[in-house]
Write a protein that holds these residues in place. Sequence first.
Motif, short mmCIF file in Angstrom:
data_model
loop_
_atom_site.label_atom_id
_atom_site.label_comp_id
_atom_site.label_asym_id
_atom_site.label_seq_id
_atom_site.Cartn_x
_atom_site.Cartn_y
_atom_site.Cartn_z
N GLU A 180 53.18 38.61 -31.95
CA GLU A 180 54.27 39.12 -31.12
C GLU A 180 55.04 40.21 -31.85
O GLU A 180 55.43 41.23 -31.26
CB GLU A 180 55.20 37.96 -30.74
CG GLU A 180 56.25 38.31 -29.68
CD GLU A 180 57.52 38.89 -30.28
OE1 GLU A 180 58.24 39.61 -29.56
OE2 GLU A 180 57.79 38.62 -31.48
N THR A 184 55.21 44.12 -30.62
CA THR A 184 56.52 44.75 -30.46
C THR A 184 56.63 46.01 -31.30
O THR A 184 57.13 47.05 -30.84
CB THR A 184 57.64 43.77 -30.86
OG1 THR A 184 57.56 42.60 -30.03
CG2 THR A 184 59.01 44.40 -30.70
N ASN A 187 54.64 48.85 -29.89
CA ASN A 187 55.39 49.41 -28.75
C ASN A 187 56.49 50.36 -29.21
O ASN A 187 56.56 51.52 -28.79
CB ASN A 187 55.99 48.29 -27.90
CG ASN A 187 54.98 47.61 -27.02
OD1 ASN A 187 53.86 48.08 -26.84
ND2 ASN A 187 55.35 46.47 -26.46
N LEU A 285 58.40 48.93 -19.89
CA LEU A 285 58.01 47.66 -20.53
C LEU A 285 57.54 46.65 -19.48
O LEU A 285 56.61 45.88 -19.73
CB LEU A 285 59.18 47.10 -21.33
CG LEU A 285 59.60 47.94 -22.55
CD1 LEU A 285 60.89 47.40 -23.16
CD2 LEU A 285 58.49 47.96 -23.59
N SER A 286 58.19 46.64 -18.33
CA SER A 286 57.76 45.74 -17.25
C SER A 286 56.37 46.10 -16.76
O SER A 286 55.55 45.22 -16.47
CB SER A 286 58.76 45.80 -16.08
OG SER A 286 60.03 45.36 -16.48
N TYR A 289 53.72 44.84 -19.19
CA TYR A 289 53.54 43.39 -19.06
C TYR A 289 52.79 43.05 -17.76
O TYR A 289 51.88 42.21 -17.75
CB TYR A 289 54.89 42.69 -19.09
CG TYR A 289 54.82 41.19 -19.03
CD1 TYR A 289 54.29 40.46 -20.11
CD2 TYR A 289 55.25 40.48 -17.92
CE1 TYR A 289 54.21 39.09 -20.06
CE2 TYR A 289 55.17 39.11 -17.87
CZ TYR A 289 54.66 38.41 -18.94
OH TYR A 289 54.57 37.04 -18.89
N GLN A 292 49.10 43.61 -18.04
CA GLN A 292 48.43 42.53 -18.77
C GLN A 292 48.15 41.34 -17.85
O GLN A 292 47.04 40.79 -17.86
CB GLN A 292 49.30 42.08 -19.94
CG GLN A 292 49.34 43.04 -21.11
CD GLN A 292 50.19 42.48 -22.23
OE1 GLN A 292 51.32 42.06 -22.04
NE2 GLN A 292 49.63 42.47 -23.43
N ILE A 293 49.15 40.95 -17.07
CA ILE A 293 48.97 39.81 -16.15
C ILE A 293 47.88 40.11 -15.13
O ILE A 293 47.01 39.27 -14.83
CB ILE A 293 50.30 39.50 -15.43
CG1 ILE A 293 51.33 38.95 -16.44
CG2 ILE A 293 50.08 38.49 -14.32
CD1 ILE A 293 52.69 38.67 -15.83
N GLU A 347 46.81 37.08 -27.12
CA GLU A 347 47.39 37.83 -26.00
C GLU A 347 47.68 36.91 -24.81
O GLU A 347 48.76 36.97 -24.22
CB GLU A 347 46.45 38.96 -25.58
CG GLU A 347 47.02 39.80 -24.45
CD GLU A 347 46.07 40.89 -23.99
OE1 GLU A 347 46.55 41.87 -23.39
OE2 GLU A 347 44.85 40.77 -24.24
N ILE A 351 51.43 36.07 -23.33
CA ILE A 351 51.77 36.38 -21.93
C ILE A 351 52.40 35.16 -21.27
O ILE A 351 53.44 35.25 -20.60
CB ILE A 351 50.52 36.82 -21.15
CG1 ILE A 351 50.06 38.20 -21.62
CG2 ILE A 351 50.81 36.86 -19.65
CD1 ILE A 351 48.71 38.61 -21.04
N GLN A 354 55.91 34.32 -22.82
CA GLN A 354 56.95 35.25 -22.37
C GLN A 354 57.36 34.97 -20.93
O GLN A 354 58.55 35.09 -20.59
CB GLN A 354 56.45 36.69 -22.52
CG GLN A 354 56.35 37.15 -23.97
CD GLN A 354 55.69 38.50 -24.12
OE1 GLN A 354 54.85 38.90 -23.30
NE2 GLN A 354 56.05 39.22 -25.16
N LEU A 355 56.40 34.59 -20.10
CA LEU A 355 56.71 34.26 -18.71
C LEU A 355 57.58 33.01 -18.64
O LEU A 355 58.56 32.96 -17.89
CB LEU A 355 55.42 34.06 -17.92
CG LEU A 355 55.57 33.78 -16.42
CD1 LEU A 355 56.29 34.95 -15.74
CD2 LEU A 355 54.21 33.54 -15.77
#
Length: 370
Positions: A180, A184, A187, A285-286, A289, A292-293, A347, A351, A354-355
């Motif tokens: 993580e 970060t 990014n 950033l959203s 994410y 990835q989902i 990963e 994910i 974080q959710l």
Amino acid sequence: MSVLDFVFYAFAAVVVIQVIIYFVLFGKFAFLKPKKASPIKFPVSVIVCAKNEAENLAKFLPSVINQNYPKFEIILINDASSDNTLNVMEDFKNSNSNIRIVNVKNIEAFWGNKKYALTLGIKASSYNHLLFTDADCKPLSKFWIKDMCSNFNDNTELVLGYGAYNKVKNSFLNKIIRFETLVTAINYFSFAKGGNPYMGVGRNLAYTKELFFKANGFIEHIKIPSGDDDLFVNQVATKHNTAICVSQNSFTESIPKTNFKAWIKQKRRHISTAKHYKPNHKIALSLLYLLQIMFWGFGISLIASTFKWPFVVGLILVRFISQFIIFGRSAKKLNEEDLIMLLPVLEIFLIVAQLVIFIKNLSSKPRYWK
């Protein structure tokens, strides 16, 4: 067009977008060639804010004291500690003339607010160039101050560094924490190199006192318990005043959490600050994410249904190869190569974590810095 056709084309689009992002955005950091910084001689104030950190100060402060740098002071901030922190600071001060102590007591308006304590420490500092780290951090070389501060120049007022975590053998949690941290860092270093800096970490961060007061300090977000690092950077960083430092002599290393409950608590605080970023940063950033989902959701659905599976497998391979190239080069820069072979597993877990944290933060907000 059937539902599976739609999912397939959506999946293909996601893969194409991700590959472009990997090479165009993250490639700015992955393929970055290090520059040899010019030597500098200006004095530096190293600021360490500690709350109930007596043991860690005794262990790690010598690595700051013993830095190879011509002139620096160490500002130790005791943020209303209830343990022996102040006594440890005083012991170090008695044997080191460049140490100054700021003893902060809680007041009703800023009870338990790290930003209040940091502000007092910054005001007490003697020099314009400030370098921050935490009490549970240690610089990995005696040239930490030199390498971080060599990135300052007439235009640069803010330097983003890398704060790693200790490696613990045979610990999956440790790999999650470090992964993580790696993601970060990729990014925020990539965004900064792309001219759109949005955050930094207080474990390894430098900026000028002039910049701090020009922005009126933390006043814009003083009531938010966290964000003394990332929210401040998000507020003041521009493509003109920000530099990154990724020489391995400039890294710091911190003690990671040792159980999932403590790590989740820490990440809840970190994630809760993201909603206060500038709108363009939140959207970017959203999107990262969400992609990835969608990749994992669409990919698993298509593999399970065997729909056009040769093409699906091909797209998955293209995405993973691209990711391994970019993340592999970035991990090598940050000395985190051992994480790359577990990249898909880490990963997916991240994910999901974080959710869960995001959903948990919707029902109750963290109100603490430590």
